[in-house]
Design a protein around this motif. Structure first.
Motif, mmCIF file in Angstrom:
data_model
loop_
_atom_site.group_PDB
_atom_site.id
_atom_site.type_symbol
_atom_site.label_atom_id
_atom_site.label_comp_id
_atom_site.label_asym_id
_atom_site.label_seq_id
_atom_site.Cartn_x
_atom_site.Cartn_y
_atom_site.Cartn_z
ATOM 1 N N GLY A 177 0.533 -1.189 0.006
ATOM 2 C CA GLY A 177 0.160 0.092 -0.005
ATOM 3 C C GLY A 177 0.885 1.128 0.075
ATOM 4 O O GLY A 177 2.094 1.223 0.521
ATOM 5 N N THR A 178 0.308 2.108 -0.301
ATOM 6 C CA THR A 178 1.012 3.729 -0.375
ATOM 7 C C THR A 178 1.012 3.996 1.147
ATOM 8 O O THR A 178 0.129 3.701 1.829
ATOM 9 N N ALA A 179 1.853 4.845 1.437
ATOM 10 C CA ALA A 179 1.928 5.335 2.883
ATOM 11 C C ALA A 179 0.575 6.251 3.035
ATOM 12 O O ALA A 179 0.306 5.916 4.178
ATOM 13 N N ASP A 180 0.240 6.935 2.239
ATOM 14 C CA ASP A 180 -1.013 7.818 2.551
ATOM 15 C C ASP A 180 -2.404 6.698 2.757
ATOM 16 O O ASP A 180 -3.078 7.026 3.593
ATOM 17 N N ALA A 181 -2.347 5.652 1.905
ATOM 18 C CA ALA A 181 -3.581 4.628 2.139
ATOM 19 C C ALA A 181 -3.435 4.003 3.403
ATOM 20 O O ALA A 181 -4.351 3.953 4.032
ATOM 21 N N TRP A 182 -2.200 3.633 4.129
ATOM 22 C CA TRP A 182 -2.314 2.868 5.623
ATOM 23 C C TRP A 182 -2.538 4.218 6.399
ATOM 24 O O TRP A 182 -3.254 3.891 7.393
ATOM 25 N N ILE A 183 -2.152 5.585 6.285
ATOM 26 C CA ILE A 183 -2.145 6.391 7.335
ATOM 27 C C ILE A 183 -3.657 6.970 7.289
ATOM 28 O O ILE A 183 -4.232 7.275 8.357
ATOM 29 N N GLU A 184 -4.314 6.690 6.128
ATOM 30 C CA GLU A 184 -5.614 7.282 6.041
ATOM 31 C C GLU A 184 -6.704 5.965 6.283
ATOM 32 O O GLU A 184 -7.966 6.218 6.387
ATOM 33 N N GLU A 185 -6.114 4.887 6.539
ATOM 34 C CA GLU A 185 -6.798 3.731 6.802
ATOM 35 C C GLU A 185 -8.019 3.379 5.854
ATOM 36 O O GLU A 185 -9.234 3.373 6.148
ATOM 37 N N ARG A 186 -7.516 3.409 4.702
ATOM 38 C CA ARG A 186 -8.257 3.210 3.453
ATOM 39 C C ARG A 186 -8.881 1.631 3.430
ATOM 40 O O ARG A 186 -8.201 0.995 3.900
#
Length: 233
Positions: free
Chosen positions: A181-190
């Motif tokens: 996953g992209t870092a943003d995807a993990w941080i945003e808990e998509r």
């Protein structure tokens, strides 16, 4: 930067200490660490754990354990996404510029380094949030049966009773091995299981959940059979 994150808490109940239990010659988690190392995909391989013994084994086999997982993320109800989010946040806060993070389960002895490489390629090429391993169901899910009281049966989809198996759409499920996953995807808990994810198919003979003693025994038989076939070839 790309990082592998292997979640491995110490509180497994159905198979006690399963993350470091010996599996075909190595602690179970060592197989996941080895696959990550052989792939050449990662700048860092990190194990997220609350357990000192797991941490020692992880370091012995080449992974880092730079932090201890918080207690709030270490009980039976802790989900994978919050655990990976915590690890990615820790890395970013520590000055490590993460672009992509791959969650690799500690109980994935059939994971191949080539699968991780393919997952990275598909994530980049698709520009999706996630890429993860899937495998096909061995039997058409449209012909699944429900067992009712007294052992009586009914179909989940009775309208499919007369449909030939070969005419039914093939169905797939999460293989439970890795999630790029992209870092943003993990941080945003998509959400992982949606149209913003791309699949990495793996054959059924390399997929086995390891949640019960029966699962463990089945995985050992499968692993030894694959090893014998590869050595023979």
């Amino acid at each position: 930067m790309k990082v592998a994150i292997i979640p491995a808490r110490g509180g497994s109940k159905r198979i006690p200490r399963k993350n470091i239990r010996q599996f075909c010659g190595k602690p179970m988690i060592a197989w996941s660490i080895d696959a990550a190392r052989r792939s050449g995909c990662f700048d860092r391989i990190i194990v997220s754990t609350d357990d000192d013994e797991i941490a020692d084994v992880a370091r012995e086999y080449g992974a880092e354990v730079p932090f201890q997982r918080p207690e709030r993320l270490s009980d039976d109800h802790a989900g994978t996404i919050p655990v990976i989010r915590h690890a990615v946040s820790w890395l970013l806060d520590s000055g490590f510029p993460v672009d992509y993070a791959c969650c690799i389960y500690a109980t994935a002895p059939f994971l191949a380094s080539e699968d991780l490489q393919q997952g990275e390629r598909r994530l980049r090429e698709s520009r999706c949030s996630f890429a993860f391993s899937v495998t096909s169901y061995a039997f058409p899910i449209q012909r699944a049966l429900r067992l009712k009281q007294g052992g009586r049966v009914e179909m989940f989809y009775p309208e499919q009773f007369a449909t030939r198996s070969q005419d039914l759409e093939e169905a797939w499920h999460d293989a439970g091995q890795f999630y790029w996953g992209t870092a943003d995807a993990w941080i945003e808990e998509r959400v992982i299981f949606n149209a913003d994810s791309v699949a990495v198919p793996v054959p059924r003979y390399r997929v086995q959940d390891v949640d019960t003693p029966e699962d463990w025994a089945s995985a050992e038989y499968m692993f030894e059979a694959l090893k014998a076939r590869n050595n023979h070839g």
